[in-house]
Design a protein around this motif. Structure first.
Motif, PDB file in Angstrom:
ATOM      1  N   ASP A  19       0.501  -1.181  -0.393  1.00 28.40           N
ATOM      2  CA  ASP A  19      -0.089   0.077   0.045  1.00 28.40           C
ATOM      3  C   ASP A  19       1.063   1.153  -0.472  1.00 28.40           C
ATOM      4  OD1 ASP A  19      -2.954  -1.953  -0.012  1.00 28.40           O
ATOM      5  OD2 ASP A  19      -2.362  -1.342   1.961  1.00 28.40           O
ATOM      6  N   THR A  26      -4.469   3.164  -0.803  1.00 28.13           N
ATOM      7  CA  THR A  26      -4.376   1.753   0.434  1.00 28.13           C
ATOM      8  C   THR A  26      -5.183   1.244  -0.153  1.00 28.13           C
ATOM      9  OG1 THR A  26      -3.697   3.555   2.057  1.00 28.13           O
ATOM     10  CG2 THR A  26      -4.895   1.885   2.840  1.00 28.13           C
ATOM     11  N   PHE A  29      -9.087   0.302   1.917  1.00 29.68           N
ATOM     12  CA  PHE A  29     -10.081   1.439   2.061  1.00 29.68           C
ATOM     13  C   PHE A  29     -10.328   0.434   0.781  1.00 29.68           C
ATOM     14  CE2 PHE A  29      -7.418   2.980   5.620  1.00 29.68           C
ATOM     15  CZ  PHE A  29      -8.522   3.187   7.067  1.00 29.68           C
ATOM     16  N   ARG A  30      -9.063   0.526  -0.095  1.00 32.48           N
ATOM     17  CA  ARG A  30      -9.911   0.831  -1.682  1.00 32.48           C
ATOM     18  C   ARG A  30     -10.861  -0.032  -1.668  1.00 32.48           C
ATOM     19  NH1 ARG A  30      -8.238   4.668  -5.551  1.00 32.48           N
ATOM     20  NH2 ARG A  30      -8.596   3.278  -7.231  1.00 32.48           N
ATOM     21  N   ALA A  46     -17.768   3.855   3.965  1.00 36.26           N
ATOM     22  CA  ALA A  46     -16.949   3.150   3.588  1.00 36.26           C
ATOM     23  C   ALA A  46     -16.443   4.356   4.408  1.00 36.26           C
ATOM     24  CB  ALA A  46     -16.938   3.272   2.884  1.00 36.26           C
ATOM     25  N   VAL A  47     -16.440   5.692   3.351  1.00 33.45           N
ATOM     26  CA  VAL A  47     -15.782   7.167   3.838  1.00 33.45           C
ATOM     27  C   VAL A  47     -15.398   6.854   6.108  1.00 33.45           C
ATOM     28  CG1 VAL A  47     -15.689   9.336   3.869  1.00 33.45           C
ATOM     29  CG2 VAL A  47     -15.901   8.368   1.836  1.00 33.45           C
ATOM     30  N   GLU A  49     -15.469   4.469   7.702  1.00 35.71           N
ATOM     31  CA  GLU A  49     -14.911   3.524   8.935  1.00 35.71           C
ATOM     32  C   GLU A  49     -14.229   4.363   8.437  1.00 35.71           C
ATOM     33  OE1 GLU A  49     -15.725   1.748  11.019  1.00 35.71           O
ATOM     34  OE2 GLU A  49     -18.112   1.474  10.524  1.00 35.71           O
ATOM     35  N   ARG A  50     -13.526   5.100   6.979  1.00 34.52           N
ATOM     36  CA  ARG A  50     -12.049   5.016   7.181  1.00 34.52           C
ATOM     37  C   ARG A  50     -11.688   6.411   8.008  1.00 34.52           C
ATOM     38  NH1 ARG A  50      -8.893   5.912   1.740  1.00 34.52           N
ATOM     39  NH2 ARG A  50      -6.122   6.562   2.330  1.00 34.52           N
ATOM     40  N   GLN A  51     -12.466   7.126   8.284  1.00 38.39           N
ATOM     41  CA  GLN A  51     -12.139   8.742   9.042  1.00 38.39           C
ATOM     42  C   GLN A  51     -12.278   8.216  10.262  1.00 38.39           C
ATOM     43  OE1 GLN A  51     -15.769  10.858   8.034  1.00 38.39           O
ATOM     44  NE2 GLN A  51     -14.270  12.063   6.488  1.00 38.39           N
ATOM     45  N   LYS A  54      -8.642   6.927  10.771  1.00 41.74           N
ATOM     46  CA  LYS A  54      -7.507   7.843  10.692  1.00 41.74           C
ATOM     47  C   LYS A  54      -8.329   8.614  11.870  1.00 41.74           C
ATOM     48  CE  LYS A  54      -6.831   8.752   6.357  1.00 41.74           C
ATOM     49  NZ  LYS A  54      -7.025  10.050   5.087  1.00 41.74           N
ATOM     50  N   THR A  66      -4.940   0.056  14.122  1.00 45.08           N
ATOM     51  CA  THR A  66      -6.102   0.237  13.213  1.00 45.08           C
ATOM     52  C   THR A  66      -5.882  -1.148  12.754  1.00 45.08           C
ATOM     53  OG1 THR A  66      -3.993   1.155  11.952  1.00 45.08           O
ATOM     54  CG2 THR A  66      -5.124   2.963  13.433  1.00 45.08           C
ATOM     55  N   TYR A  70      -9.547  -2.236  11.554  1.00 40.13           N
ATOM     56  CA  TYR A  70     -10.366  -2.739  10.185  1.00 40.13           C
ATOM     57  C   TYR A  70     -10.253  -4.032   9.639  1.00 40.13           C
ATOM     58  CZ  TYR A  70      -9.618  -3.105   5.438  1.00 40.13           C
ATOM     59  OH  TYR A  70     -10.322  -3.918   4.061  1.00 40.13           O
TER      60      TYR A  70
END
Length: 253
Positions: A19, A26, A29-30, A46-47, A49-51, A54, A66, A70
């Motif tokens: 990644d 990454t 996340f994609r 999905a956004v 969960e990524r936030q 982060k 982290t 995931y």
């Protein structure tokens, strides 16, 4: 008495973080965005969960923590379905274009042509990485391995109970040492590629190293050790999302 093994009996290898090193962006996340779309879930989930992950990093959580968080997102998902969706996602990425960071991909191809063993070393997991391994012609894969129940074959949300989990930071260098011993790889004549300071133990293990991108801690180490540098990967194109196919009631996606 068996004679001592010399470096001449060993062969070099090239070790690649994946990644943001071999790929643009990454993959974890994609894929998450693609998987949620397959289920008919809105993109903002999905956004979100990524936030959230982060925010854990911003609050001081390390990459290993982290990474574990995931894989909790996979809890209850059938392994066969994740594998199927991951293969579809990877084909869509290749068709869209811009998935790989071309200078690093070309370096991988050069190492293969030169007869080096090529090893992918990643905090991602087999469902996403095996298509990358097959496409690039890499020889070995060291990665994070989520736990899958033996009977129902579903993800538990935990990591497998085995060494070097998750495959982050020092776990990468420890796993590479074991692989090198098992496959007669000479680390002093080998090379490693990485983009983040968590890759430093891996980069320090080989005779040569290449940092990818602008991580300031890695750049300081590169100056000290004389490591080479490749440019940061460009921003990846948007994730190629499928048409949603909501799971039937009761499905474990």
């Amino acid at each position: 008495m068996t004679p001592a093994m010399t470096s001449a009996d060993h062969r070099p290898a090239a070790f690649f973080d994946v990644d943001d090193t071999l790929t643009r962006g990454t993959a974890l996340f994609r894929f998450l965005a693609y998987w949620y779309a397959v289920q008919g879930r809105p993109p903002h989930e999905a956004v979100r969960e990524r936030q959230r992950l982060k925010a854990m990093t911003t609050a001081g959580a390390d990459r290993a923590e982290t990474n574990r968080a995931y894989f909790q997102l996979l809890t209850g998902a059938p392994a066969a379905e994740i594998t199927r969706v991951a293969e579809s996602w990877f084909r869509a990425e290749l068709a869209r274009g811009g998935f790989f960071h071309e200078p690093v991909l070309e370096a991988l191809h050069t190492h293969r042509r030169d007869g080096h063993q090529v090893v992918l070393v990643s905090g991602s997991f087999p469902a996403l990485l095996l298509p990358v391994l097959e496409h690039t012609g890499a020889h070995h894969l060291l990665c994070t391995e989520p736990e899958i129940t033996p009977i129902s074959r579903t993800y538990t949300g935990r990591l497998a109970d085995r060494p070097h989990q998750p495959m982050i930071g020092r776990a990468k260098s420890e796993a590479v040492r074991e692989l090198a011993a098992a496959h007669r790889i000479d680390l002093d004549s080998s090379i490693a590629y990485g983009d983040h300071v968590s890759d430093a133990p891996l980069l320090s293990l080989t005779g040569r190293a290449v940092i990818v991108g602008d991580d300031q801690d890695l750049r300081r180490l590169a100056t000290h050790h004389g490591w080479h540098r490749l440019p940061k990967a460009p921003e990846p194109p948007p994730v190629p999302l499928p048409e949603p196919h909501p799971a039937p009631p009761g499905a474990l996606l």
